[in-house]
Design a protein around this motif. Structure first.
Motif, short mmCIF file in Angstrom:
data_model
loop_
_atom_site.label_atom_id
_atom_site.label_comp_id
_atom_site.label_asym_id
_atom_site.label_seq_id
_atom_site.Cartn_x
_atom_site.Cartn_y
_atom_site.Cartn_z
N LEU A 9 0.84 -0.82 -0.11
CA LEU A 9 0.06 -0.02 -0.15
C LEU A 9 0.81 1.31 0.12
CD1 LEU A 9 -2.37 -1.28 2.82
CD2 LEU A 9 -2.90 -0.82 0.66
N GLY A 10 0.48 2.62 -0.27
CA GLY A 10 0.90 3.35 -0.07
C GLY A 10 0.34 4.37 0.78
N GLY A 24 3.25 24.92 14.63
CA GLY A 24 4.10 24.67 13.89
C GLY A 24 3.18 24.24 12.63
N ASP A 25 3.53 23.16 11.76
CA ASP A 25 2.97 22.54 10.87
C ASP A 25 2.27 21.33 11.73
OD1 ASP A 25 4.16 23.85 8.48
OD2 ASP A 25 5.97 22.88 9.13
N ILE A 26 1.08 21.36 11.22
CA ILE A 26 0.29 20.15 11.47
C ILE A 26 0.61 18.50 10.88
CG2 ILE A 26 -2.11 18.79 11.56
CD1 ILE A 26 -2.49 22.11 12.55
N TRP A 27 0.48 17.49 10.77
CA TRP A 27 1.11 16.65 9.94
C TRP A 27 -0.23 15.78 10.13
CZ3 TRP A 27 5.17 16.36 6.59
CH2 TRP A 27 6.25 17.35 6.70
N MET A 28 -0.91 15.29 8.76
CA MET A 28 -1.47 14.01 9.41
C MET A 28 -1.61 13.01 8.04
SD MET A 28 -5.37 14.39 10.12
CE MET A 28 -5.31 14.97 11.90
N PRO A 29 -1.58 11.62 8.03
CA PRO A 29 -1.99 10.91 7.16
C PRO A 29 -3.13 10.41 6.46
CG PRO A 29 -1.32 9.84 8.98
CD PRO A 29 -1.45 11.04 9.32
N ILE A 30 -3.21 11.44 5.40
CA ILE A 30 -4.59 11.54 4.40
C ILE A 30 -5.80 10.67 3.66
CG2 ILE A 30 -4.76 14.09 5.15
CD1 ILE A 30 -4.43 14.41 2.18
N ALA A 31 -4.52 9.71 3.04
CA ALA A 31 -5.05 8.04 2.36
C ALA A 31 -4.16 7.26 2.06
CB ALA A 31 -5.28 9.60 1.13
N VAL A 32 -4.77 6.46 2.19
CA VAL A 32 -4.14 4.93 1.16
C VAL A 32 -4.21 4.86 0.26
CG1 VAL A 32 -4.03 2.71 2.24
CG2 VAL A 32 -4.06 4.51 4.01
N LEU A 33 -2.63 4.23 -0.58
CA LEU A 33 -2.99 3.96 -2.02
C LEU A 33 -3.21 2.30 -2.17
CD1 LEU A 33 -1.12 6.94 -3.74
CD2 LEU A 33 -3.69 6.88 -3.11
N VAL A 34 -3.93 1.97 -2.82
CA VAL A 34 -3.91 0.61 -2.89
C VAL A 34 -2.85 0.14 -3.97
CG1 VAL A 34 -5.65 -1.20 -4.01
CG2 VAL A 34 -6.42 0.62 -2.28
N ASP A 35 -3.07 0.92 -4.95
CA ASP A 35 -1.78 0.46 -5.64
C ASP A 35 -1.19 1.54 -5.89
OD1 ASP A 35 -3.00 -2.25 -6.65
OD2 ASP A 35 -4.18 -1.21 -8.48
N PRO A 36 0.33 1.69 -5.61
CA PRO A 36 1.17 2.57 -4.88
C PRO A 36 2.55 2.85 -6.39
CG PRO A 36 1.30 1.09 -3.25
CD PRO A 36 0.31 0.29 -3.92
N PRO A 37 2.83 3.38 -6.27
CA PRO A 37 3.60 4.03 -7.27
C PRO A 37 5.15 3.45 -6.39
CG PRO A 37 2.52 6.25 -7.33
CD PRO A 37 2.04 5.37 -6.18
N GLN A 38 6.04 2.98 -7.01
CA GLN A 38 7.09 2.90 -6.24
C GLN A 38 8.06 4.26 -6.21
OE1 GLN A 38 8.46 0.32 -5.10
NE2 GLN A 38 10.44 1.27 -3.96
N THR A 39 8.72 4.27 -4.52
CA THR A 39 9.05 5.94 -4.15
C THR A 39 10.56 5.19 -3.92
OG1 THR A 39 8.26 6.05 -2.45
CG2 THR A 39 6.99 7.03 -3.91
N ASP A 40 11.10 6.27 -3.65
CA ASP A 40 12.31 6.12 -2.94
C ASP A 40 12.19 6.83 -1.64
OD1 ASP A 40 14.80 5.92 -1.99
OD2 ASP A 40 15.98 6.99 -2.79
N ILE A 101 2.44 -0.05 8.24
CA ILE A 101 0.61 0.12 8.59
C ILE A 101 0.47 -1.49 8.83
CG2 ILE A 101 -1.57 0.46 7.33
CD1 ILE A 101 0.37 1.42 4.65
N THR A 102 -0.65 -1.12 9.54
CA THR A 102 -1.68 -2.36 10.69
C THR A 102 -3.20 -2.49 10.00
OG1 THR A 102 -1.46 -4.01 12.50
CG2 THR A 102 -1.26 -1.42 12.81
#
Length: 179
Positions: A9-10, A24-40, A101-102
């Protein structure tokens, strides 16, 4: 049945400016991608209007045969969830490293109890939910609880003609009485 299965997943993470003057800044996961592209690592995918989006992927989501009860507990809720777990890091541009991810609510609770990093509850994508249910259907039904029959305790007979220490008239009582 396989002992464990894994799916990639992504994660999309949003950075927003806080409206609080000391924040400061607010960080929040907003989405989970089913077929994610490969990132470094974390890669910026969109910026503008006071927010920046970053993507990280792929992240493995592994289901293990022995954790079926935890997955059942998650699925049986009104809103099945997965948890994105991030650890604090001193990196740029994102101050988090991916822990994982769990779909195990007990694992997520353990990480939340540690008070470190960021753990965010997200809805399970329908495709991932079907994948989980298919795996859980393969699991054998657990054995029914069998109550053991009570066995009456049989006290040992005293041997060698001694009175037990902790009974009335035993050695402990004799020592207290003499002193």
């Amino acid at each position: 049945m396989e002992v464990e299965i894994t799916r990639q997943l992504g994660v999309v993470l949003e950075k927003r400016k806080s409206t609080h003057r000391w924040g400061g800044d607010i960080w929040m996961p907003i989405a989970v991608l089913v077929d994610p592209p490969q990132t470094d690592g974390w890669q910026e995918i969109e910026a503008g209007e006071g927010r920046t989006l970053f993507h990280y992927g792929p992240v493995p989501l592994t289901l293990h045969r022995k954790l079926g009860e935890a997955y059942d507990a998650n699925i049986e809720t009104e809103n099945p969830a997965l948890w994105v777990m991030l650890d604090d890091a001193d990196t740029e541009p994102v101050p988090f490293k991916m822990r994982g991810i769990t779909v195990d609510p007990y694992e997520a609770m353990g990480v939340l109890d540690s008070g470190e990093g960021l753990v965010e509850r997200m809805p399970v994508p329908a495709d991932v939910l079907h994948w989980m249910v298919d795996y859980l259907k393969q699991m054998p039904t657990p054995e029914k609880f069998k109550k053991r029959k009570r066995v009456n305790h049989k006290a040992e007979e005293q041997k060698f003609g001694k009175t037990p220490i902790f009974e009335a008239g035993g050695r402990r009582e004799e020592q207290r009485g003499d002193g």
